[in-house]
Scaffold this motif. Structure first.
Motif, PDB file in Angstrom:
ATOM      1  N   LYS A   1      46.770  31.400  36.253  1.00 35.93           N
ATOM      2  CA  LYS A   1      46.592  32.655  37.057  1.00 35.93           C
ATOM      3  C   LYS A   1      44.896  32.458  37.772  1.00 35.93           C
ATOM      4  O   LYS A   1      45.164  33.220  39.112  1.00 35.93           O
ATOM      5  N   ARG A   2      44.037  31.504  37.279  1.00 31.07           N
ATOM      6  CA  ARG A   2      42.800  31.591  37.703  1.00 31.07           C
ATOM      7  C   ARG A   2      42.713  31.005  39.127  1.00 31.07           C
ATOM      8  O   ARG A   2      42.749  31.076  40.230  1.00 31.07           O
ATOM      9  N   ALA A   3      43.661  29.293  39.014  1.00 37.00           N
ATOM     10  CA  ALA A   3      44.204  28.527  40.593  1.00 37.00           C
ATOM     11  C   ALA A   3      44.904  29.682  40.814  1.00 37.00           C
ATOM     12  O   ALA A   3      44.168  29.246  42.055  1.00 37.00           O
ATOM     13  N   LEU A   4      45.454  29.732  40.857  1.00 38.54           N
ATOM     14  CA  LEU A   4      46.400  30.945  41.532  1.00 38.54           C
ATOM     15  C   LEU A   4      45.385  31.524  43.169  1.00 38.54           C
ATOM     16  O   LEU A   4      46.075  31.622  44.248  1.00 38.54           O
ATOM     17  N   ASP A   5      45.002  32.510  41.865  1.00 34.30           N
ATOM     18  CA  ASP A   5      44.075  33.478  42.638  1.00 34.30           C
ATOM     19  C   ASP A   5      43.249  32.270  43.951  1.00 34.30           C
ATOM     20  O   ASP A   5      42.564  33.202  44.735  1.00 34.30           O
ATOM     21  N   LEU A   6      42.394  31.419  42.762  1.00 29.31           N
ATOM     22  CA  LEU A   6      41.676  30.692  43.619  1.00 29.31           C
ATOM     23  C   LEU A   6      42.063  30.391  44.949  1.00 29.31           C
ATOM     24  O   LEU A   6      41.500  29.696  46.492  1.00 29.31           O
ATOM     25  N   ALA A   7      43.328  29.270  44.524  1.00 30.75           N
ATOM     26  CA  ALA A   7      44.541  28.566  46.120  1.00 30.75           C
ATOM     27  C   ALA A   7      44.383  29.737  47.146  1.00 30.75           C
ATOM     28  O   ALA A   7      43.915  29.689  48.455  1.00 30.75           O
ATOM     29  N   LEU A   8      45.102  30.725  46.684  1.00 33.38           N
ATOM     30  CA  LEU A   8      45.638  31.613  47.629  1.00 33.38           C
ATOM     31  C   LEU A   8      44.858  32.755  48.234  1.00 33.38           C
ATOM     32  O   LEU A   8      44.666  32.875  49.704  1.00 33.38           O
TER      33      LEU A   8
END
Length: 188
Positions: A7-14
């Protein structure tokens, strides 16, 4: 696994991609606010975050300088600036929250961050586990029609989301939010 790491990785990338792609729009909106309504262009407000900690949320300013800090429901009774009315109708006022997501105060999906004065909502979120996750730009309550919901109903939706966080669920909520935003805005 997704809730803990993905979830955090997706938030950072997006958020990084969105900020890069939308940076011209962010500059245009900030410039328009500055020209039409003066400084400051950003509205900053203390909100409840993860595990009861507070953080400062960023939004484009849509009300005259000096307007008291109110919840979105209470602010609806006030008159926004001419440009502010457009920004609120189109949700463009929310774009600076991409910075909140990038720095880790918020997530794309989660409970909308409440005001510290919204004690009932905060209590219910503590009781149902919704306060243990980052607040979101959008959430289950938003796609279910937050208008007219009580603080308790919003908090119950937040608890339901917190109990079953999944990658596909987050994608579904983001897609439903995008569909809502892309619809023709209501006329006020």
């Amino acid at each position: 696994m997704y809730e803990r790491f993905g979830k955090r990785a997706l938030d950072l990338a997006l958020s990084a991609v969105c900020l890069t792609l939308l940076s011209p729009l962010l500059l245009i909106v900030a410039g328009a606010i500055l020209l039409m309504d003066g400084a400051p262009t950003l509205f900053r407000q203390v909100r409840d975050g993860r595990d009861g900690a507070t953080f400062v949320i960023f939004k484009f300013r849509t009300y005259p300088v000096g307007t008291p800090e109110l919840s979105s429901a209470d602010a609806a009774a006030l008159k926004p600036t001419r440009l502010g009315a457009f920004l609120r109708r189109t949700n463009l006022d929310e774009l600076p929250q991409l910075f909140n997501i990038l720095i880790g105060d918020m997530s794309f999906v989660g409970p909308r961050p409440g005001l510290p004065s919204q004690h009932l909502q905060a209590r219910i979120r503590r009781e149902n586990g919704a306060d243990r996750i980052r607040p979101g730009l959008t959430g289950l309550a938003q796609i279910r029609g937050v208008t007219g919901m009580t603080e308790a109903e919003k908090a119950e939706n937040d608890g339901e989301y917190a109990r079953k966080i999944t990658f596909l669920g987050d994608l579904w909520i983001m897609a439903r939010t995008a569909i809502f935003i892309l619809k023709r805005p209501p006329v006020y």
